[in-house]
Scaffold this active site. Structure first.
Site, PDB file in Angstrom:
ATOM      1  N   HIS A 170      30.343  31.317  35.590  1.00  0.00           N
ATOM      2  CA  HIS A 170      30.382  32.155  36.797  1.00  0.00           C
ATOM      3  C   HIS A 170      29.352  31.598  37.771  1.00  0.00           C
ATOM      4  O   HIS A 170      28.174  31.473  37.430  1.00  0.00           O
ATOM      5  CB  HIS A 170      30.058  33.607  36.459  1.00  0.00           C
ATOM      6  CG  HIS A 170      30.499  34.591  37.503  1.00  0.00           C
ATOM      7  ND1 HIS A 170      30.052  34.560  38.810  1.00  0.00           N
ATOM      8  CD2 HIS A 170      31.365  35.632  37.428  1.00  0.00           C
ATOM      9  CE1 HIS A 170      30.613  35.538  39.491  1.00  0.00           C
ATOM     10  NE2 HIS A 170      31.412  36.210  38.683  1.00  0.00           N
ATOM     11  N   SER A 219      28.082  36.009  42.320  1.00  0.00           N
ATOM     12  CA  SER A 219      28.930  36.879  43.118  1.00  0.00           C
ATOM     13  C   SER A 219      28.809  36.575  44.606  1.00  0.00           C
ATOM     14  O   SER A 219      27.730  36.298  45.116  1.00  0.00           O
ATOM     15  CB  SER A 219      28.547  38.342  42.861  1.00  0.00           C
ATOM     16  OG  SER A 219      29.394  39.220  43.558  1.00  0.00           O
ATOM     17  N   GLY A 225      33.209  34.995  41.999  1.00  0.00           N
ATOM     18  CA  GLY A 225      32.482  34.452  43.143  1.00  0.00           C
ATOM     19  C   GLY A 225      33.329  34.301  44.385  1.00  0.00           C
ATOM     20  O   GLY A 225      32.814  34.060  45.473  1.00  0.00           O
ATOM     21  N   TYR A 264      32.199  46.853  44.382  1.00  0.00           N
ATOM     22  CA  TYR A 264      30.964  47.406  43.810  1.00  0.00           C
ATOM     23  C   TYR A 264      30.408  48.538  44.673  1.00  0.00           C
ATOM     24  O   TYR A 264      29.210  48.624  44.924  1.00  0.00           O
ATOM     25  CB  TYR A 264      29.919  46.306  43.609  1.00  0.00           C
ATOM     26  CG  TYR A 264      30.419  45.192  42.735  1.00  0.00           C
ATOM     27  CD1 TYR A 264      30.480  45.333  41.364  1.00  0.00           C
ATOM     28  CD2 TYR A 264      30.897  44.003  43.294  1.00  0.00           C
ATOM     29  CE1 TYR A 264      30.977  44.330  40.557  1.00  0.00           C
ATOM     30  CE2 TYR A 264      31.399  42.988  42.499  1.00  0.00           C
ATOM     31  CZ  TYR A 264      31.430  43.158  41.126  1.00  0.00           C
ATOM     32  OH  TYR A 264      31.938  42.159  40.334  1.00  0.00           O
ATOM     33  N   GLU A 274      38.097  35.243  37.022  1.00  0.00           N
ATOM     34  CA  GLU A 274      37.718  36.658  36.940  1.00  0.00           C
ATOM     35  C   GLU A 274      37.332  37.181  38.327  1.00  0.00           C
ATOM     36  O   GLU A 274      36.211  37.652  38.540  1.00  0.00           O
ATOM     37  CB  GLU A 274      36.565  36.832  35.954  1.00  0.00           C
ATOM     38  CG  GLU A 274      36.914  36.408  34.534  1.00  0.00           C
ATOM     39  CD  GLU A 274      35.687  36.268  33.643  1.00  0.00           C
ATOM     40  OE1 GLU A 274      34.561  36.520  34.130  1.00  0.00           O
ATOM     41  OE2 GLU A 274      35.839  35.908  32.469  1.00  0.00           O
ATOM     42  N   LYS A 290      35.127  46.071  36.638  1.00  0.00           N
ATOM     43  CA  LYS A 290      33.857  46.669  37.068  1.00  0.00           C
ATOM     44  C   LYS A 290      33.710  46.709  38.586  1.00  0.00           C
ATOM     45  O   LYS A 290      32.978  47.531  39.123  1.00  0.00           O
ATOM     46  CB  LYS A 290      32.681  45.903  36.470  1.00  0.00           C
ATOM     47  CG  LYS A 290      32.622  44.425  36.851  1.00  0.00           C
ATOM     48  CD  LYS A 290      31.475  43.724  36.156  1.00  0.00           C
ATOM     49  CE  LYS A 290      31.488  42.224  36.385  1.00  0.00           C
ATOM     50  NZ  LYS A 290      32.600  41.579  35.646  1.00  0.00           N
TER      51      LYS A 290
END
Length: 401
Positions: A187, A190, A228, A380, A264, A58
């Site tokens: 997680h 971010s 992150g 992003y 991830e 993503k």
């Protein structure tokens, strides 16, 4: 022009933009440095050899970028059927994909079962029931809420992650459903600059391993430390050290022999290899303030990029056209080197007043058809862009191999 006084990055950009200018394009475009992608993969392997990266698709689904990751052994975090399809189309084996979305549409779960993607996350009883019905052979990772999300730019805990008091009931529900929990995921949020957040989250994950043992469940063997990570060298080295130290502290030597640690990362690999180059399409002078319009903006590549990052990454390129050999591009100082600068606002191309890229930023005097270049624009950006007002994000990407 002479490159004297330019940084290596600026000199590289000047030469590159000159090549593009000769092609007489005025559209915004991306530059993707594939060598830098490979260097980042090497940096990961050198600092975190115990952790297998599953790139979060993503973050940036550019096909050439993904193909480079595939060629160098990366695995992938997919959150939808479409993302799974795109990764399988690159020749990736299903066992190198984690379906890392704790809340999935039933049709997407059925597709994962059909193509053999057999690892996914969950954090609710209803998700257990869906997986039991549609993909009972799938291994599960219990997604827990990270105890500490301080220091990140975008927390995830308000949407995903089981609370401590929910862990035991969820594990018991999995037992009742006859499914297999392979491990735990979390997680920390971010773009995190708090390396110790990994330590507290790994401690919380170990508590889930212990609860599974108490419930006499089959031994867990997967620890997914999420994302992150940022590519800033000092921050990443601190995060890597925190992860390695925490795994050593909370998992015994015998446990570590059978433990698979995965992550991830998205931003770590995607942010810095991409540069977006924009053209100034309009200008207005109001006293000492300069206002510029560029052909890229909030609804394009800049929706998820904070204003500080945009300001720090901006380089201006001035086009000098009074040259018999054609236009010459000059890298401007943006407040350094003694050139006069003005308080400047930079707008995106749409008619929405919130489409503002920079405000109060010091820039030299620029003109229509000059350029503004923004580095570190791969995370992003294009993946979150829209076609609002008939404008999209930069489409063309030039590759540096």
């Amino acid at each position: 022009m002479s490159n004297k006084g330019l940084s290596n990055d600026e000199s590289y950009l000047e030469k590159f933009i000159w090549t593009i200018k000769k092609q007489q394009t005025e559209e915004a475009f991306y530059v993707l440095d594939l060598v830098h992608v490979i260097n980042l993969l090497d940096t990961w392997k050198r600092n975190l050899p115990i952790v297998q990266p599953f790139f979060a698709v993503k973050c940036n689904p550019h096909p050439d970028f993904l193909a480079t990751l595939v060629a160098h052994g990366s695995s992938f975090d997919c959150a939808s059927r479409s993302e799974i399809e795109s990764i399988l189309a690159l020749g990736v084996s299903p066992d190198r994909i984690i379906y890392a979305n704790p809340c999935k549409a039933s049709s997407h779960i059925k597709y994962a079962a059909e193509v053999g993607v057999n690892l996914t996350t969950f954090d609710s009883v209803d998700e257990i029931y869906k997986i039991q019905k549609l993909h009972p052979d799938c291994s599960l990772l219990l997604r827990i809420k990270a105890p500490d999300e301080s220091g990140c730019m975008w927390p995830t805990g308000s949407k995903f992650g089981a609370l401590p008091e929910e862990v035991s009931p969820l594990l018991q529900a999995v037992q009742t459903a006859g499914l297999k929990v392979a491990g735990v995921s979390f997680h920390i949020g971010s773009k995190s600059h708090n390396s110790q957040a990994y330590k507290t989250a790994i401690e919380a994950a170990k508590a889930v391993f212990q609860e599974a043992d108490r419930l006499c469940m089959p031994p867990m063997h997967v620890l997914n430390i999420g994302g992150g990570f940022v590519s800033n060298a000092l921050c990443f080295e601190a995060a890597a050290a925190a992860v390695k130290n925490a795994v050593d502290e909370y998992f015994s030597e015998d446990e570590r022999r059978s433990l698979t640690v995965m992550a991830e990362p998205g931003r770590f690999f995607a942010e810095t290899p991409f540069t977006v180059v924009t053209n100034i399409i309009g200008k207005r002078v109001r006293g000492e303030v300069r206002q510029y319009w560029i052909n890229e903006g909030f609804y394009g590549s800049m929706m998820r990029v904070d204003s500080t990052t945009l300001a720090e990454s901006c380089i201006s390129l001035k086009c000098m056209s009074n040259n018999s050999n054609g236009p010459v591009l000059m890298v401007c100082g943006n407040g350094t080197g003694g050139s006069r600068t003005y308080s400047s606002t930079v707008f995106g191309p749409t008619c929405d007043p919130i489409d503002k890229v920079l405000e109060g930023h010091q820039l030299p005097e620029l003109e229509v058809n000059d350029w503004l270049v923004f580095r570190n624009m791969g995370a992003y950006t294009s993946s979150c862009s829209s076609n609002f007002n008939g404008f999209g994000s930069a489409k063309t990407t030039y590759l540096i191999n």
